[in-house]
Design an enzyme around this catalytic site. Sequence first.
Site, PDB file in Angstrom:
ATOM      1  N   ARG A  51     -34.442  99.300  40.853  1.00  0.00           N
ATOM      2  CA  ARG A  51     -35.082  97.805  39.607  1.00  0.00           C
ATOM      3  C   ARG A  51     -33.168  97.236  40.408  1.00  0.00           C
ATOM      4  O   ARG A  51     -32.171  98.383  40.113  1.00  0.00           O
ATOM      5  CB  ARG A  51     -34.854  98.200  38.156  1.00  0.00           C
ATOM      6  CG  ARG A  51     -33.934  99.089  38.262  1.00  0.00           C
ATOM      7  CD  ARG A  51     -34.218 100.472  36.860  1.00  0.00           C
ATOM      8  NE  ARG A  51     -33.437 101.056  36.821  1.00  0.00           N
ATOM      9  CZ  ARG A  51     -32.302 101.030  35.435  1.00  0.00           C
ATOM     10  NH1 ARG A  51     -32.640 100.274  34.474  1.00  0.00           N
ATOM     11  NH2 ARG A  51     -31.488 102.045  35.842  1.00  0.00           N
ATOM     12  N   TYR A  79     -39.196 119.967  36.615  1.00  0.00           N
ATOM     13  CA  TYR A  79     -37.439 119.853  36.775  1.00  0.00           C
ATOM     14  C   TYR A  79     -36.586 121.150  37.611  1.00  0.00           C
ATOM     15  O   TYR A  79     -36.600 120.615  38.515  1.00  0.00           O
ATOM     16  CB  TYR A  79     -37.148 119.666  35.691  1.00  0.00           C
ATOM     17  CG  TYR A  79     -35.224 119.080  36.138  1.00  0.00           C
ATOM     18  CD1 TYR A  79     -35.210 117.723  36.554  1.00  0.00           C
ATOM     19  CD2 TYR A  79     -34.542 119.692  35.536  1.00  0.00           C
ATOM     20  CE1 TYR A  79     -33.634 117.092  36.626  1.00  0.00           C
ATOM     21  CE2 TYR A  79     -32.852 119.227  35.584  1.00  0.00           C
ATOM     22  CZ  TYR A  79     -32.723 118.285  35.987  1.00  0.00           C
ATOM     23  OH  TYR A  79     -31.174 118.136  36.481  1.00  0.00           O
ATOM     24  N   ASP A 131     -36.379 101.895  46.731  1.00  0.00           N
ATOM     25  CA  ASP A 131     -37.640 102.933  46.054  1.00  0.00           C
ATOM     26  C   ASP A 131     -36.969 103.911  46.944  1.00  0.00           C
ATOM     27  O   ASP A 131     -37.831 104.029  48.587  1.00  0.00           O
ATOM     28  CB  ASP A 131     -39.235 102.076  46.574  1.00  0.00           C
ATOM     29  CG  ASP A 131     -39.821 103.712  45.804  1.00  0.00           C
ATOM     30  OD1 ASP A 131     -39.984 104.382  45.787  1.00  0.00           O
ATOM     31  OD2 ASP A 131     -41.423 103.124  45.567  1.00  0.00           O
ATOM     32  N   GLY A 184     -30.293 105.867  43.278  1.00  0.00           N
ATOM     33  CA  GLY A 184     -30.671 106.036  41.632  1.00  0.00           C
ATOM     34  C   GLY A 184     -29.300 105.255  41.863  1.00  0.00           C
ATOM     35  O   GLY A 184     -28.293 106.058  40.164  1.00  0.00           O
ATOM     36  N   LEU A 204     -28.331 102.942  39.078  1.00  0.00           N
ATOM     37  CA  LEU A 204     -28.324 103.150  37.919  1.00  0.00           C
ATOM     38  C   LEU A 204     -28.414 103.926  36.579  1.00  0.00           C
ATOM     39  O   LEU A 204     -28.710 103.098  35.850  1.00  0.00           O
ATOM     40  CB  LEU A 204     -29.124 101.276  37.877  1.00  0.00           C
ATOM     41  CG  LEU A 204     -28.483 100.293  38.713  1.00  0.00           C
ATOM     42  CD1 LEU A 204     -29.898  98.829  38.149  1.00  0.00           C
ATOM     43  CD2 LEU A 204     -27.373  99.620  37.960  1.00  0.00           C
TER      44      LEU A 204
HETATM   45  C1  VAH Z   1     -30.865 117.349  32.102  1.00  0.00           C
HETATM   46  N1  VAH Z   1     -28.990 116.965  31.677  1.00  0.00           N
HETATM   47  O1  VAH Z   1     -30.679 118.045  30.663  1.00  0.00           O
HETATM   48  C2  VAH Z   1     -29.790 117.221  32.775  1.00  0.00           C
HETATM   49  C3  VAH Z   1     -29.920 118.657  33.328  1.00  0.00           C
HETATM   50  C4  VAH Z   1     -28.301 120.158  32.456  1.00  0.00           C
HETATM   51  C5  VAH Z   1     -29.182 119.703  32.253  1.00  0.00           C
HETATM   52  O2  VAH Z   1     -29.913 118.257  35.015  1.00  0.00           O
HETATM   53  O3  VAH Z   1     -31.929 117.184  32.150  1.00  0.00           O
END
Ligand code: VAH
Length: 318
Positions: free
Chosen positions: A36, A142, A53, A8, A10
């Site tokens: 990319r 996330y 990838d 990652g 870039l």
């Molecule tokens: C986000 N910057 O906002 C990231 C992060 C601290 C948050 O990991 O998703």
Amino acid sequence: MKKILVTGCLGQIGSELVPHLRKIYGADNIVGTDIRKVEGSKVIEGGPFEILDVLDAKKMGEIAKKYKCDTIVHMAALLSAVAEAKPALAWELNMGGLFNALEVARENKCSFFTPSSIGAFGSTTPKAKTPQDTIQRPETMYGVTKVSGELLCDYYHKKFGVDTRGVRFPGLISYVAPPGGGTTDYAVDIYYKALQEGKYNSYIAEGTYMDMMYMPDALNAVVKLMESNPEKLIHRNAFNITAMSFEPSQIAAEIKKHISSFEMTYEVDPVRQGIANTWPDSIDDTCAREEWGFENKYNLENMTTDILDKLRKKLDIK
Ligand code: VAH
């Protein structure tokens, strides 16, 4: 660290980390990889670069072998807001990529760094001075991938002896590469808009505190943790680190000191506000400071002075 493979490269962090590492360890010793290619990119032209990838485990292994890498810095991942929009892809990329990178590290006896995030906490986590070891029940995809990643890195260390290390980054603020689809990105956008338009419409509500850090401190943290004495590391993966905690009106007030006509309005985005509401107001990074000497140079005041200066030059604004 002598020969480092960065995935990652870039992205928001990679674009600055790769040149930083090349200065310290020599250009030929940092192998940048990304899915990319961007023509004319300094990161690509400044040293070895390979298209990768991270879901292609075989190719990742081949690149690690080709360059005889002893360290993997795994950065490829989707950020929080994009992950909420594409949860299946986020799971596939964030977990699949991490698993492949850990396997390549295990097979090639590489040290390993990957970032976790304040997104690894949830609304049942203590919000103020969030401890290093605490409740982690994140409510975003996330966050789910970040906690799982922390556990997976712990597992690879315990089970296979892989030298895994990592930090929980707060929102990172930089002027080089724009972040892509994070919740904390408002604190980057605001500087661009302040210079370009003299105003900013914030998608995060007034009063929403989040931890933040200026990119130079984040880059130094990666190197310092990776170079630290492993015997002193009690936590290894997912160290809380922070440099400042502020809410939108505070960053606006700081910008006003430089651009007195700057105006801030609010138009809250329910998705990103919803994510921010589940994250800590401020985290406690005592363990990182004690175990490997983490320190920050920038606070809201000196970061704002520096970033406005650098952005004026970058955007050619007098
Ligand atoms: C986000 N910057 O906002 C990231 C992060 C601290 C948050 O990991 O998703």
